[in-house]
Scaffold this motif. Structure first.
Motif, short mmCIF file in Angstrom:
data_model
loop_
_atom_site.label_atom_id
_atom_site.label_comp_id
_atom_site.label_asym_id
_atom_site.label_seq_id
_atom_site.Cartn_x
_atom_site.Cartn_y
_atom_site.Cartn_z
N ALA A 227 0.26 6.82 3.62
CA ALA A 227 1.60 6.28 3.36
C ALA A 227 2.51 6.50 4.56
O ALA A 227 3.24 5.59 4.97
CB ALA A 227 2.20 6.92 2.11
N ILE A 228 2.48 7.69 5.12
CA ILE A 228 3.32 7.99 6.28
C ILE A 228 2.93 7.13 7.48
O ILE A 228 3.77 6.59 8.18
CB ILE A 228 3.23 9.49 6.65
CG1 ILE A 228 3.83 10.35 5.54
CG2 ILE A 228 3.88 9.78 7.98
CD1 ILE A 228 5.29 10.09 5.27
N ARG A 229 1.64 6.99 7.71
CA ARG A 229 1.16 6.22 8.86
C ARG A 229 1.59 4.76 8.77
O ARG A 229 1.94 4.14 9.77
CB ARG A 229 -0.35 6.29 8.94
CG ARG A 229 -0.95 5.50 10.09
CD ARG A 229 -2.44 5.69 10.16
NE ARG A 229 -2.77 7.08 10.34
CZ ARG A 229 -3.04 7.64 11.51
NH1 ARG A 229 -3.01 6.92 12.59
NH2 ARG A 229 -3.34 8.92 11.58
N HIS A 230 1.60 4.19 7.58
CA HIS A 230 1.88 2.77 7.42
C HIS A 230 3.30 2.49 6.95
O HIS A 230 3.66 1.33 6.76
CB HIS A 230 0.87 2.13 6.47
CG HIS A 230 -0.49 2.08 7.07
ND1 HIS A 230 -0.87 1.13 7.98
CD2 HIS A 230 -1.56 2.90 6.92
CE1 HIS A 230 -2.11 1.36 8.35
NE2 HIS A 230 -2.55 2.43 7.73
N ARG A 231 4.11 3.49 6.80
CA ARG A 231 5.48 3.32 6.30
C ARG A 231 6.30 2.40 7.19
O ARG A 231 7.07 1.58 6.73
CB ARG A 231 6.16 4.69 6.18
CG ARG A 231 7.64 4.66 5.91
CD ARG A 231 7.92 3.99 4.57
NE ARG A 231 9.32 4.03 4.26
CZ ARG A 231 10.18 3.05 4.57
NH1 ARG A 231 9.77 1.98 5.20
NH2 ARG A 231 11.45 3.15 4.24
N LEU A 232 6.14 2.50 8.48
CA LEU A 232 6.95 1.72 9.40
C LEU A 232 6.19 0.57 10.06
O LEU A 232 6.66 0.00 11.04
CB LEU A 232 7.53 2.64 10.48
CG LEU A 232 8.47 3.71 9.96
CD1 LEU A 232 8.88 4.64 11.08
CD2 LEU A 232 9.68 3.09 9.31
N ILE B 224 0.84 -1.20 0.00
CA ILE B 224 0.00 0.00 0.00
C ILE B 224 0.87 1.25 0.00
O ILE B 224 0.58 2.22 -0.71
CB ILE B 224 -0.98 -0.01 1.20
CG1 ILE B 224 -2.04 -1.10 0.97
CG2 ILE B 224 -1.64 1.35 1.39
CD1 ILE B 224 -2.99 -1.31 2.13
N VAL B 225 1.95 1.24 0.75
CA VAL B 225 2.87 2.39 0.77
C VAL B 225 3.48 2.58 -0.61
O VAL B 225 3.57 3.70 -1.12
CB VAL B 225 3.96 2.22 1.85
CG1 VAL B 225 5.05 3.26 1.69
CG2 VAL B 225 3.33 2.31 3.23
N ARG B 226 3.90 1.52 -1.26
CA ARG B 226 4.48 1.63 -2.60
C ARG B 226 3.47 2.17 -3.60
O ARG B 226 3.80 3.02 -4.43
CB ARG B 226 5.02 0.29 -3.06
CG ARG B 226 6.29 -0.09 -2.34
CD ARG B 226 6.87 -1.34 -2.90
NE ARG B 226 8.13 -1.64 -2.23
CZ ARG B 226 8.81 -2.74 -2.42
NH1 ARG B 226 8.36 -3.66 -3.24
NH2 ARG B 226 9.95 -2.94 -1.78
#
Length: 107
Positions: free
Chosen positions: A67-72, A41-43
């Motif tokens: 994207a920021i929320r799920h990046r890590l 999803i981030v990609r």
């Protein structure tokens, strides 16, 4: 672009256009693409953010936030060891090193 990433990308954009955000948008994408992961999803989010055809600021902001929320997410899931003192300065920016830096000496 791979077919899977394109499908996730389309679900992201469609969900954001319908007003979904944060958890709702993630669930919308996960429902449309059941075998997806946070990483995928981030990609797909980064792909959407770089798409010149997508110009709606609200949609871009929503996708960016997701994207920021799920990046890590993957890192947090694997992170078993906790820092003893999270407020401790990193060695590269410790005060002693800053004092010794030639850039801080008066001229």
């Amino acid at each position: 672009m791979g077919e899977k990433r394109k499908k996730i990308y389309e679900a992201l954009v469609e969900g954001a256009m319908h007003g979904h955000s944060d958890k709702e948008l993630y669930e919308f994408v996960a429902e449309r693409c059941p075998k997806t992961s946070s990483k995928k999803i981030v990609r797909a989010s980064l792909l959407a953010l770089s798409d010149p055809a997508l110009k709606d600021r609200n949609i871009l902001s929503t996708i960016y936030a997701l994207a920021i929320r799920h990046r890590l997410d993957d890192v947090r899931a694997d992170d078993v060891e906790q820092d003893d003192d999270p407020a401790e300065l990193a060695p590269s920016i410790s005060r002693e090193r800053i004092k010794q830096s030639p850039a801080t000496e008066p001229r």
